[in-house]
Design a protein around this motif. Structure first.
Motif, mmCIF file in Angstrom:
data_model
loop_
_atom_site.group_PDB
_atom_site.id
_atom_site.type_symbol
_atom_site.label_atom_id
_atom_site.label_comp_id
_atom_site.label_asym_id
_atom_site.label_seq_id
_atom_site.Cartn_x
_atom_site.Cartn_y
_atom_site.Cartn_z
ATOM 1 N N LYS A 137 0.815 -1.203 0.000
ATOM 2 C CA LYS A 137 0.000 0.000 0.000
ATOM 3 C C LYS A 137 0.856 1.263 0.000
ATOM 4 C CE LYS A 137 -3.829 2.162 2.516
ATOM 5 N NZ LYS A 137 -4.752 2.036 3.676
ATOM 6 N N THR A 138 1.924 1.246 0.819
ATOM 7 C CA THR A 138 2.812 2.408 0.896
ATOM 8 C C THR A 138 3.563 2.605 -0.407
ATOM 9 O OG1 THR A 138 3.064 2.038 3.268
ATOM 10 C CG2 THR A 138 4.690 3.457 2.187
ATOM 11 N N ALA A 139 4.010 1.501 -0.982
ATOM 12 C CA ALA A 139 4.768 1.586 -2.232
ATOM 13 C C ALA A 139 3.904 2.165 -3.350
ATOM 14 C CB ALA A 139 5.279 0.206 -2.625
ATOM 15 N N ARG A 140 2.639 1.756 -3.393
ATOM 16 C CA ARG A 140 1.743 2.300 -4.428
ATOM 17 C C ARG A 140 1.531 3.803 -4.234
ATOM 18 N NH1 ARG A 140 -3.040 -2.347 -4.308
ATOM 19 N NH2 ARG A 140 -1.821 -4.022 -5.296
ATOM 20 N N SER A 141 1.395 4.225 -2.985
ATOM 21 C CA SER A 141 1.176 5.652 -2.729
ATOM 22 C C SER A 141 2.384 6.471 -3.153
ATOM 23 C CB SER A 141 0.888 5.878 -1.232
ATOM 24 O OG SER A 141 -0.279 5.189 -0.829
ATOM 25 N N ILE A 142 3.596 5.964 -2.859
ATOM 26 C CA ILE A 142 4.814 6.689 -3.247
ATOM 27 C C ILE A 142 4.935 6.746 -4.759
ATOM 28 C CG2 ILE A 142 7.342 6.599 -3.183
ATOM 29 C CD1 ILE A 142 7.067 5.312 -0.388
ATOM 30 N N MET A 143 4.609 5.619 -5.420
ATOM 31 C CA MET A 143 4.693 5.592 -6.880
ATOM 32 C C MET A 143 3.660 6.547 -7.492
ATOM 33 S SD MET A 143 3.816 2.522 -9.534
ATOM 34 C CE MET A 143 2.100 2.744 -9.095
ATOM 35 N N LEU A 144 2.483 6.658 -6.887
ATOM 36 C CA LEU A 144 1.428 7.512 -7.432
ATOM 37 C C LEU A 144 1.851 8.974 -7.446
ATOM 38 C CD1 LEU A 144 -1.444 7.730 -8.507
ATOM 39 C CD2 LEU A 144 -2.260 7.897 -6.154
ATOM 40 N N ILE A 145 2.594 9.388 -6.439
ATOM 41 C CA ILE A 145 3.084 10.770 -6.411
ATOM 42 C C ILE A 145 4.001 11.030 -7.597
ATOM 43 C CG2 ILE A 145 4.494 12.400 -5.107
ATOM 44 C CD1 ILE A 145 3.503 11.007 -2.537
ATOM 45 N N GLU A 146 4.863 10.064 -7.883
ATOM 46 C CA GLU A 146 5.773 10.211 -9.018
ATOM 47 C C GLU A 146 5.010 10.204 -10.334
ATOM 48 O OE1 GLU A 146 8.831 10.915 -8.921
ATOM 49 O OE2 GLU A 146 9.380 10.677 -11.027
ATOM 50 N N LEU A 147 3.997 9.332 -10.421
ATOM 51 C CA LEU A 147 3.211 9.260 -11.654
ATOM 52 C C LEU A 147 2.489 10.578 -11.927
ATOM 53 C CD1 LEU A 147 1.637 5.683 -11.492
ATOM 54 C CD2 LEU A 147 3.508 6.476 -12.938
ATOM 55 N N LYS A 148 1.940 11.225 -10.900
ATOM 56 C CA LYS A 148 1.257 12.505 -11.089
ATOM 57 C C LYS A 148 2.193 13.564 -11.665
ATOM 58 C CE LYS A 148 -2.371 12.252 -7.556
ATOM 59 N NZ LYS A 148 -2.906 12.886 -6.328
ATOM 60 N N LYS A 149 3.411 13.584 -11.149
ATOM 61 C CA LYS A 149 4.374 14.548 -11.659
ATOM 62 C C LYS A 149 4.671 14.295 -13.130
ATOM 63 C CE LYS A 149 6.653 15.253 -7.184
ATOM 64 N NZ LYS A 149 7.924 15.082 -6.421
ATOM 65 N N LEU A 150 4.813 13.014 -13.481
ATOM 66 C CA LEU A 150 5.100 12.666 -14.869
ATOM 67 C C LEU A 150 3.920 13.018 -15.784
ATOM 68 C CD1 LEU A 150 6.823 9.205 -14.275
ATOM 69 C CD2 LEU A 150 7.929 11.309 -15.079
ATOM 70 N N LEU A 151 2.710 12.782 -15.310
ATOM 71 C CA LEU A 151 1.527 13.094 -16.122
ATOM 72 C C LEU A 151 1.403 14.590 -16.359
ATOM 73 C CD1 LEU A 151 -1.074 10.663 -14.492
ATOM 74 C CD2 LEU A 151 -0.193 10.536 -16.827
ATOM 75 N N GLU A 152 1.649 15.362 -15.317
ATOM 76 C CA GLU A 152 1.549 16.817 -15.464
ATOM 77 C C GLU A 152 2.639 17.379 -16.373
ATOM 78 O OE1 GLU A 152 -0.377 17.491 -11.016
ATOM 79 O OE2 GLU A 152 1.685 18.114 -11.446
ATOM 80 N N ALA A 153 3.802 16.695 -16.406
ATOM 81 C CA ALA A 153 4.902 17.163 -17.255
ATOM 82 C C ALA A 153 4.763 16.676 -18.684
ATOM 83 C CB ALA A 153 6.236 16.685 -16.676
ATOM 84 N N ASN A 154 4.004 15.623 -18.896
ATOM 85 C CA ASN A 154 3.856 15.023 -20.217
ATOM 86 C C ASN A 154 3.031 15.950 -21.107
ATOM 87 O OD1 ASN A 154 3.351 13.384 -22.471
ATOM 88 N ND2 ASN A 154 3.337 11.543 -21.207
ATOM 89 N N PRO A 155 3.589 16.422 -22.232
ATOM 90 C CA PRO A 155 2.833 17.351 -23.107
ATOM 91 C C PRO A 155 1.569 16.729 -23.697
ATOM 92 C CG PRO A 155 4.862 16.622 -24.160
ATOM 93 C CD PRO A 155 4.951 16.152 -22.746
ATOM 94 N N LEU A 156 1.521 15.404 -23.791
ATOM 95 C CA LEU A 156 0.325 14.753 -24.334
ATOM 96 C C LEU A 156 -0.881 14.894 -23.399
ATOM 97 C CD1 LEU A 156 1.883 11.430 -25.696
ATOM 98 C CD2 LEU A 156 1.203 13.460 -26.994
#
Length: 1479
Positions: A137-156
């Motif tokens: 559960k903790t690992a998924r939460s940490i990964m989700l924070i990183e994924l949000k940053k990548l999505l916001e930076a992704n021009p698509l």
């Protein structure tokens, strides 16, 4: 894809989300790629649903699109790989490595090798970089924070992470606007279009207007093309945000239901008013000259929104149309131009208003502040009220400071309330006065309000949410709304100049106020304190008055400019433009011109010392009159409701009455001065009166001038001594021919003049009939004798009596159960000579409660067995009444003068009421007023609150001089639950129970001078049946207590009885619950008789006339000499009101109350429609009155009758019963209706030849009928093939009826066909299973299977966890049965009594073919299966989690969640919700 297509996708997404189609929403998001729902993405990541996560991402990006995308997919697949390793699922990890992570090896082979090496480790956390990896559960939460940053930076993903800011239900708004446009292009737009499909373009059928619309060709300027439609806010004073406003938002200038143009809009009724102020935006934006203001609102039941739509048009002040409305022919003789007389007022007349129902009652307000009430029919001044301040201390300080003792205060406006019960006066300084009009020569002070700072310029009455209120405007630039207690409900602010006039109006359920100010601004207001929705300039831009036509469909205004130019215009409501401007004003006016409307066709304006008339559909002046001179330059004027009288102010401080020929007849010129006071009540909009004269159906008129209510006979009050008034130029009526027959009291003195039946086995000279009741179903009569024995007589359903109801044509059966039991009251130790018998019948006729000096006994009406006894004397019971809302509660009047409120179920007296001095003789409940009224032998009336049982008021009867206040007094409520009938041996009286004011009274005199023994309302509360101690029976009009018929003892008693030594007379009277002209009497010799008028008469005499045999200016005409117009047989498509008069089922049906009939008739008529029926349109086209229902015995059938009954069948109920088909609504099949028609023809025809002559030009409609035969069969489980086999019989029944109608003399006939009933979705959705002989609803079956699967799935998942964890819930020290037997029983009882669905068993039994066999089997099988499943589920759940550790609200879902099975939580929650719903 175009930008519009992209926006459409967003609208669809919003719609799907609002409709809770969650999976479909995300599917469309993924497939369209226009929006990435971050919240949904987070949920799926945290839940570890990796396949769904990648699938959702694929809608916008792929792995190799860019480095951001690659990083996103790598992080997701890496987490999935690590979780497999953490579960020690090496096989799954290898699969992920080769299938999902292999793709990244081409970009970073070293990283892929390092990931592969993790397979060799016992715990991947041994890798230094993964040493800090925690739980999943903790690992998924940490990964989700990183994924949000990548999505916001992704021009698509740019511009795809935020959903557009749309108003709610935007797609619905656009659809409504499209339908609006289509509807406006219709040739016959309707005020409430029935939109049934979006698959095809909307078209309109002919409107339900008062007059048929004429198709017109629209000029180019009238309608803009759809392509030019722009945003809502671009064309008018309504902001774009209003498009999504609540349904209570203002609907603009509403659509015209019968306009001459086809360019109109519709307004859908808003659910209620007022609304919270935050629901509608405000935007004030004056526009000059007027642009368009029309809008169409289509009601949406899901969101209840009122969509606003403005249509563009040319910037012109007037829109003309090529075709005018077709009006009935009329002549100048229909205009009131003949001066009947002149009255001196003593001061200049400032305002006038005719009573809404008494056409000769005129209210006059003067410049000196005086208010005067005239009976112009007698030329008499009835009441004069000089101005005075009622309570100076209650007035504002500003008024007190400005008030000077001798300062003149004038009347600016007088007006009647719509029902005529109240009148209001507005004054030129601060105040308004409200008076109650009780119907006599009196105006009673009701309320004084310091309403405005400065002058009060106008006053009008309005019904706000069915509550009468007063609307005022004044010099302080405000419009205010007051209730009748003086509380200010609303204050509208927005005018920049003093408000000159107001016009409250209601369109459908939308209530609003038009206001005009002296700067010429027109504004409109909803009752919501939000602000004005309209800001327009009136023609002339100065003082303007607005009025609606009598049918509320056309809007006019008349005003004057500062330069003196007069403007009389008609507005196109749907456009907000001027439809036509009337010409004929010849000079500059030095003041404000007054105008009025009448009869939906005439406009009148006072100008240039004349009264000028216009036809509404012609801009040119029609004619004018100077009223024989003496008029001021700008005379005030006012029509009466019928338009046959016109009051006009004179230059010499008085007024003239101008009249038509019919108006002259109504004035009774030359008769002695006398006044018979009026008291009208709110009743249906059309009643049968005097001879065959009829009052036409008239809807409420306009905002403040013309209000409609039924024309009523005058009430008779003793001691009226009105003043006389001098006249000028009295005129005679020698030149006016009145062919009406003078009214005469109906005298029934011979048995042949009425129908009569005596109950068998009823005569017993030693046993008087003490109490008498009809059963509520109307099929029987119950009598309680002075010996304590009750007898029941029932009528049998047969060919002689097809309705099975009580009738004087058939002798009933003395009914007893097979056991031979008698219903005998407890009389042990009772002196029957002194006992006061009492009785009450339950609403469903199942049991009767009675007493005769002893205990109160409760009898079963089927077995006559005593179910229980209670309340033993002393004191003895003297009157019984069931609580109207709870059959378990009864009010019991006692011998010791108390009233006990007794609960039968718990055998307990809840309250004891004490106020009377002698025993209680009457009790009556009013649910409308929430009161109980009691009467006693002390001649007192007491009013009690039902809520608190506290006494509100005590009123003594006014006894004749020298008579002590004693004697039995009885009370009964009118059907409106407000009026109260009080009977005493010395008098009859009608009270307004809301205030306990006496409205009218009748004292025995002349031919009816004996003491009154009993009195009762007829079922429709239009008549009062009264028996006298000399044997006479009087039939009175209920609204006025005027005698209309006397039935002598010789009409119902034999000569032997009349000549006997014992005086025989009625002790009690009972009225039939459905037939208003049938009643029963219980006599002193023990006999019971049912009496009805003769079939030829059909009613008890004629209503006493208001004016020399004429009502409403119409003369009577004979049925035998008039031409029959039309008759109809049929079902709900044709019924104009028979069902609601035939049975209690009909009376309780929705068709007996609003909103049915609200739009056109302003009250429920019994039509199964809010509009008109086919036969109504035929009547309109022929210029005839609407057909009255045959069951309305007070109706006028001069032009034909309607015999149709909603729910009826072509086949008789017996034939249907033979086919195992029940007719649940009515027994009045086509055969019964044909019998009614034959009876009707016998009453109007002398012989067959006469009938043929009368009917040769009539139109007959047989049907539509037969549809219910198929409906009932299909709903009761018959297959399509079985129903098809009925077609031959149904068509045969219709064909036989047609032949018989032709035999009666019919020449013109229409036989409408049936609808394609077998193609309706309601029937197509059912599946017949031949082998089992049952009909199954697939949707319901699938739902049951899904719930069962849900239960089984949760039980299986829980069992798996239980074995895995070792059933920890059963390992506790206090054992398996911690609460013992008592705890188990207590819990079971709680669950049992929490169940509220027992009524479903009864309703299910009604639908079963063989309920005695099928119902027990079905219930037993279902309960067994679900009991077993639920027990297994909770055995498992208790094993998973100890009972004391469970969440009591969500035990199942929380148990799964605590054991690491979140995927089972959603289904568990649904199971818990279903369980709670069952409880």
């Amino acid at each position: 894809m175009s930008s519009l297509s992209r926006e459409l996708v967003f609208l669809i997404l919003q719609f799907l989300d609002e409709e809770k189609f969650k999976e479909t929403v995300h599917k469309l998001e993924q497939e369209s790629g226009f929006f990435f729902n971050m919240k949904y993405f987070e949920e799926k990541v945290l839940a570890g649903e990796w396949e769904e996560v990648e699938k959702y991402l694929s809608g916008i990006t792929k792995v190799d699109d860019n480095r951001y995308s690659m990083k996103i997919f790598f992080e997701i697949r890496k987490q999935k790989y690590l979780e497999a390793l953490d579960r020690q699922d090496k096989a799954k990890a290898v699969e992920i490595l080769l299938k999902d992570l292999k793709v990244f090896s081409t970009f970073n082979e070293d990283l892929y090798k390092e990931i592969t090496q993790l397979l060799t480790l016992g715990n991947f956390r041994e890798n230094e970089q993964l040493s800090k990896y925690g739980d999943t559960k903790t690992a998924r939460s940490i990964m989700l924070i990183e994924l949000k940053k990548l999505l916001e930076a992704n021009p698509l993903f740019r511009e795809k992470l935020v959903f557009p800011n749309l108003k709610s239900s935007r797609l619905r708004t656009l659809i409504n606007q499209s339908l609006n446009w289509q509807h406006q292009l219709c040739k016959n737009p309707r005020p409430n279009p029935d939109i049934k499909s979006l698959f095809t373009d909307h078209t309109c059928i002919p409107p339900n207007g008062v007059l048929p619309s004429t198709p017109v060709n629209l000029p180019a300027a009238a309608v803009a093309k759809p392509t030019t439609f722009t945003s809502l806010g671009a064309h008018g004073p309504f902001p774009p945000t209003a498009a999504a406003a609540n349904a209570n938002a203002f609907g603009g200038w509403t659509a015209n239901a019968a306009a001459s143009s086809s360019v109109q809009a519709a307004v859908v009724a808003a659910p209620s008013l007022p609304v919270p102020s935050n629901q509608v935006a405000i935007l004030k934006r004056p526009i000059t000259p007027p642009a368009t203001l029309g809008m169409v609102d289509y009601q949406n039941t899901d969101h209840e929104q009122l969509m606003k739509r403005l249509r563009p048009s040319q910037s012109v002040e007037e829109v003309t149309y090529s075709t005018a409305r077709q009006q009935p022919s009329w002549s100048l003789d229909d205009l009131p131009r003949t001066v009947a007389f002149t009255m001196h007022q003593g001061s200049a007349v400032a305002s006038m208003d005719f009573h809404p129902s008494h056409r000769t009652l005129l209210l006059v307000g003067s410049v000196n502040g005086e208010i005067t009430l005239y009976e112009v029919g007698m030329r008499e001044q009835l009441v004069s009220k000089s101005f005075k301040i009622w309570d100076i201390a209650a007035c504002s300080l500003s008024f007190q400071a400005s008030h000077v003792k001798d300062a003149p205060i004038s009347v600016s406006r007088v007006a009647w309330s719509p029902d005529g019960h109240f009148m209001g006066a507005a004054f030129t300084k601060h105040l308004i006065h409200l008076y109650a009009y009780p119907g006599s020569n009196d105006l009673r002070q009701l309320l004084e309000v310091d309403a405005h700072v400065g002058g009060v310029n106008d006053l009008a009455f309005a019904h706000l949410n069915k509550q009468l209120c007063v609307v005022t405007c004044g010099d302080d630039k405000l419009i205010k709304v007051w209730d009748l207690a003086g509380r200010k409900l609303y204050s509208f602010e927005g005018h920049e100049a003093p408000v000159f006039s107001i016009c409250p109006h209601q369109k459908e359920s939308i209530q609003f106020i038009f206001s005009t100010a002296i700067d010429g601004k027109i504004k409109a207001w909803l009752y919501d304190n939000v602000g004005s929705r309209v800001d327009y300039d009136a023609p002339g831009r100065w003082c303007t008055t607005m009025l609606y036509s009598a049918d509320r469909s056309r809007l006019f205004s008349c005003g004057t400019s500062k330069e003196g130019d007069t403007f009389l215009v008609e507005w196109n409501e749907s456009e907000g433009t001027i439809k036509r401007t009337y010409t004929g004003f010849r000079k500059k006016s030095a003041g404000v011109v007054q105008f009025d409307t009448t009869q939906n066709r005439i406009l009148a304006v006072g100008e240039d010392n004349q009264i000028k008339f216009w036809d509404m559909d012609n801009i040119n002046i029609l004619t004018s009159t100077d009223a024989e001179g003496g008029l001021p330059s700008l005379p005030r004027l006012r029509f009466n409701k019928e338009g046959n009288l016109l009051a006009v102010s004179t230059a010499e401080n008085g007024f003239k009455i101008l009249a038509t020929a019919a108006g002259l007849r109504s004035l009774r010129v030359g008769e002695p001065s006398s006044f018979e006071a009026l008291k009208s009540s709110v009743e249906p909009a059309a009643i049968k009166v005097s001879g065959s004269s009829a009052v036409a159906n008239v809807t409420p008129v306009n905002c403040k001038v013309e209000r409609s209510s039924p024309v009523r006979p005058s009430a008779v009050l003793n001691g009226v001594n009105p003043m006389s008034k001098s006249m000028e130029k009295p005129r005679t009526l020698a030149d006016v021919t009145d062919k009406t027959k003078p009214w005469q009291l109906a005298e029934i003195v011979d048995p042949v003049q009425c129908r009569l039946v005596t109950m068998p086995d009823s005569t017993d000279t030693g046993n008087k009939v003490a109490r008498l009741l009809y059963t509520n179903s109307g099929v029987g009569i119950l009598a309680l004798g002075s010996n304590g024995i009750q007898k029941l007589w029932k009528w049998v359903h047969n060919e002689q009596n097809p309705s099975g109801k009580a009738t004087a044509n058939v002798v009933p059966l003395h009914w007893q159960p097979n056991s031979g039991l008698l219903m005998t009251n407890d009389t042990s130790g009772v002196n029957l000579e002194e006992a006061v018998p009492c009785i009450a019948l339950s609403k469903n006729d199942s049991y009767v409660m009675s007493a005769s000096g002893g205990k109160v006994s409760l009898f079963n009406m089927m077995t006559f067995k005593v179910m229980t006894t209670f309340m033993p004397p002393p004191p003895a019971s003297t009157f019984l009444a069931f609580h109207p809302q709870d059959n378990n509660v009864i009010a019991v009047g006692m011998e010791d003068s108390t009233i006990h409120i007794y609960n039968v179920r718990v055998d307990e007296v809840k309250s004891k009421l004490k106020s009377h001095q002698k025993h209680v003789t009457g009790l009556a409940f009013s649910t409308n007023l929430n009161i109980l009224v009691s009467s006693g032998a002390d001649a007192q009336l007491c009013v009690w609150s039902i809520d608190s049982w506290e006494k509100r008021k005590s009123v003594p009867l006014q006894m004749p001089t020298g008579m002590a206040p004693a004697g039995d007094t009885r009370v009964q409520f009118h059907s409106n639950q407000i009026r109260l009938l009080v009977s005493h041996e010395t008098q009859l009286a009608i009270y307004d129970a809301s205030k306990m004011d006496r409205i009218c009274q009748w004292i025995p005199h002349d031919a009816l001078s004996a003491p009154i023994s009993y009195a009762a309302y007829s079922c429709n509360s239009q008549l009062v049946y009264t028996s006298f101690c000399d044997g006479n029976i009087g039939v009175f009009n209920a609204d006025s207590l005027r005698l209309r018929c006397r039935i002598a003892p010789s009409a119902y008693l034999s000569q032997a009885v009349l000549n006997g030594s014992q005086a025989v007379y009625p002790l009690v009277v009972a009225a039939h619950p459905q037939e208003p002209h049938q009643f029963a009497v219980g006599l002193t010799n023990g006999s019971v008789k049912v009496i009805e008028p003769s079939e030829s008469e059909g009613k008890w005499g004629e209503s006493p006339p208001v004016d020399n045999g004429m009502l409403n200016g119409r003369t009577g005409s004979s049925l035998t000499t008039s031409n029959h117009a039309s008759d109809q047989l049929g079902d709900s498509i044709s019924d104009t009101g028979n069902l609601i008069r035939e049975t209690p089922i009909g009376a309780a049906s929705p068709f007996a109350r609003l909103p049915y009939g609200e739009t056109f008739f302003n009250n429920a008529t019994g039509r199964c429609s809010n509009g008109l029926l086919m036969i109504d349109y035929f009547a309109l086209a022929a210029g005839l009155p609407f057909l009255n229902p045959y069951k309305n015995s007070d109706a006028n059938f001069e032009h034909g009758a309607n015999f149709a009954v909603a729910g009826s069948t072509a086949l008789s109920t017996q034939v249907l019963a033979n086919k195992n088909i029940l007719s649940p609504v009515t027994n009045s099949s086509l055969h019964v209706q044909l019998h009614w028609m034959r009876t009707h023809f016998h009453s109007i025809c002398h012989n067959n030849r006469d009938c043929v002559e009368k009917l040769k030009n009539s139109l007959f409609m047989v049907g539509e009928i037969g549809g219910n035969d198929y409906n009932y069969a299909l709903f009761q489980g018959k297959s399509i093939e079985e129903v098809k086999s009925m077609v031959h019989d149904v068509v045969g029944a219709i064909k036989n009826t047609v032949r018989k109608v032709i035999h009666y003399g019919a020449v013109r006939m229409i036989v409408p066909g049936n609808f394609p009933i077998d193609s309706l979705p309601a029937f197509l959705a059912h599946v017949y299973i031949p082998g089992l002989d049952i009909v199954v609803d697939p949707c319901a079956a699938i739902l049951v299977l899904l719930v069962t699967g849900l239960v089984c799935g949760n039980q299986g998942a829980g069992r798996y966890l239980g074995f895995k964890t070792g059933w920890a819930g059963y390992e506790h020290p206090i054992g398996y049965f911690p609460f013992g037997i008592d705890g188990m029983l207590a819990g079971s009882a709680t669950v049992f009594f929490a169940y509220t669905g027992f009524y479903l068993v009864a309703s299910t039994a009604e639908e079963g073919k063989n309920p005695q066999q099928d119902l027990p089997l079905g219930i037993g099988a279902a309960l067994s299966i679900y009991c077993m499943l639920y027990m297994l589920v909770f055995v498992v759940i208790v094993g998973l989690v100890p009972y004391y550790a469970m969440d009591p609200d969500t035990p199942i879902s929380s148990a799964f969640a605590s054991h690491g099975m979140p995927w089972a939580v959603p289904s568990s929650l649904q199971l818990e919700k279903a369980s709670m719903d069952r409880k």
